[in-house]
Design a protein around this motif. Sequence first.
Motif, short mmCIF file in Angstrom:
data_model
loop_
_atom_site.label_atom_id
_atom_site.label_comp_id
_atom_site.label_asym_id
_atom_site.label_seq_id
_atom_site.Cartn_x
_atom_site.Cartn_y
_atom_site.Cartn_z
N UNK A 17 0.83 -1.20 0.00
CA UNK A 17 0.00 0.00 0.00
C UNK A 17 0.86 1.25 0.00
N UNK A 18 0.30 2.31 -0.55
CA UNK A 18 0.89 3.64 -0.48
C UNK A 18 -0.24 4.65 -0.36
N UNK A 19 0.07 5.79 0.25
CA UNK A 19 -0.89 6.88 0.27
C UNK A 19 -0.26 8.12 -0.34
N UNK A 20 -0.86 8.61 -1.39
CA UNK A 20 -0.42 9.84 -2.02
C UNK A 20 -1.18 11.02 -1.44
N UNK A 21 -0.50 12.14 -1.33
CA UNK A 21 -1.12 13.38 -0.87
C UNK A 21 -0.96 14.45 -1.93
N UNK A 22 -1.94 15.34 -1.98
CA UNK A 22 -1.89 16.47 -2.90
C UNK A 22 -2.31 17.70 -2.11
N UNK A 23 -1.34 18.55 -1.81
CA UNK A 23 -1.60 19.77 -1.06
C UNK A 23 -1.90 20.90 -2.03
N UNK A 24 -3.05 21.52 -1.83
CA UNK A 24 -3.48 22.60 -2.71
C UNK A 24 -3.36 23.94 -2.00
N UNK A 25 -2.92 24.94 -2.74
CA UNK A 25 -2.83 26.29 -2.19
C UNK A 25 -3.29 27.28 -3.27
N UNK A 26 -3.53 28.50 -2.83
CA UNK A 26 -4.00 29.50 -3.79
C UNK A 26 -5.51 29.63 -3.74
N UNK A 27 -6.12 29.83 -4.88
CA UNK A 27 -7.55 30.08 -4.97
C UNK A 27 -8.34 28.77 -4.94
N UNK A 28 -8.30 28.12 -3.77
CA UNK A 28 -8.94 26.81 -3.63
C UNK A 28 -10.44 26.89 -3.88
N UNK A 29 -11.04 28.01 -3.48
CA UNK A 29 -12.49 28.13 -3.59
C UNK A 29 -12.95 28.08 -5.04
N UNK A 30 -12.01 28.29 -5.97
CA UNK A 30 -12.38 28.25 -7.39
C UNK A 30 -12.38 26.84 -7.95
N UNK A 31 -11.94 25.88 -7.14
CA UNK A 31 -11.90 24.49 -7.60
C UNK A 31 -13.19 23.78 -7.26
N UNK A 32 -13.71 23.04 -8.20
CA UNK A 32 -14.94 22.29 -7.96
C UNK A 32 -14.65 20.82 -7.69
N UNK A 33 -13.59 20.32 -8.27
CA UNK A 33 -13.26 18.91 -8.09
C UNK A 33 -11.77 18.71 -8.22
N UNK A 34 -11.31 17.62 -7.65
CA UNK A 34 -9.91 17.23 -7.74
C UNK A 34 -9.83 15.82 -8.33
N UNK A 35 -8.78 15.58 -9.06
CA UNK A 35 -8.63 14.26 -9.66
C UNK A 35 -7.21 13.75 -9.55
N UNK A 36 -7.08 12.45 -9.66
CA UNK A 36 -5.78 11.79 -9.78
C UNK A 36 -5.73 11.11 -11.14
N UNK A 37 -4.64 11.30 -11.81
CA UNK A 37 -4.37 10.64 -13.07
C UNK A 37 -3.01 9.96 -12.98
N UNK A 38 -2.73 9.08 -13.91
CA UNK A 38 -1.42 8.44 -13.93
C UNK A 38 -0.97 8.22 -15.36
N UNK A 39 0.35 8.15 -15.51
CA UNK A 39 0.93 7.90 -16.83
C UNK A 39 2.10 6.95 -16.70
N UNK A 40 1.96 5.82 -17.34
CA UNK A 40 3.02 4.82 -17.37
C UNK A 40 3.91 5.07 -18.59
N UNK A 41 5.15 4.61 -18.55
CA UNK A 41 6.05 4.82 -19.68
C UNK A 41 5.46 4.29 -20.99
N UNK A 42 5.47 5.13 -22.00
CA UNK A 42 4.97 4.73 -23.31
C UNK A 42 3.47 4.68 -23.43
N UNK A 43 2.76 5.12 -22.39
CA UNK A 43 1.30 5.10 -22.43
C UNK A 43 0.74 6.49 -22.24
N UNK A 44 -0.52 6.65 -22.61
CA UNK A 44 -1.18 7.93 -22.41
C UNK A 44 -1.60 8.09 -20.95
N UNK A 45 -1.77 9.35 -20.55
CA UNK A 45 -2.24 9.63 -19.20
C UNK A 45 -3.66 9.09 -19.06
#
Length: 128
Positions: A17-45
């Motif tokens: 297991x692993x836990x990733x974190x994403x710390x957001x700063x700035x105009x947070x109130x303007x964000x409606x949603x957050x997402x996680x994406x990934x990209x493996x070598x030679x593949x699309x995100x």
Amino acid sequence: QVQLVESGGGLVQAGGSLRLSCAASGRIFSSSAMGWFRQAPGKEREFVAAIRWSGGSTYYADSVKGRFTISRDNAKNTVYLQMNSLKPEDTAVYYCAASSILRSSISMYSSSWLYNTWGQGTQVTVSS
């Protein structure tokens, strides 16, 4: 403008297991949603998971459903991705992203074009 900083990546054995974190700063109130994406070598995100800041509704890619959990801590302006039962095919650079575009269904946030801001990415390597 929102700034995003990911952390928590690393090397783990299959089944671990692993836990990733994403710390957001700035105009947070303007964000409606957050997402996680990934990209493996030679593949699309590809989409992994998404969550609304308000209400906390979530959506997952079929490949991670039941193994990964996205959550957020509004007080800390942080989004997490808990990854369990990791597989070698989960190996990729994981990116956090913020969307300021409102959509009625959380499932719509599987589209990368909805996201205005991206983090720098964090490497996750799963060994067999």
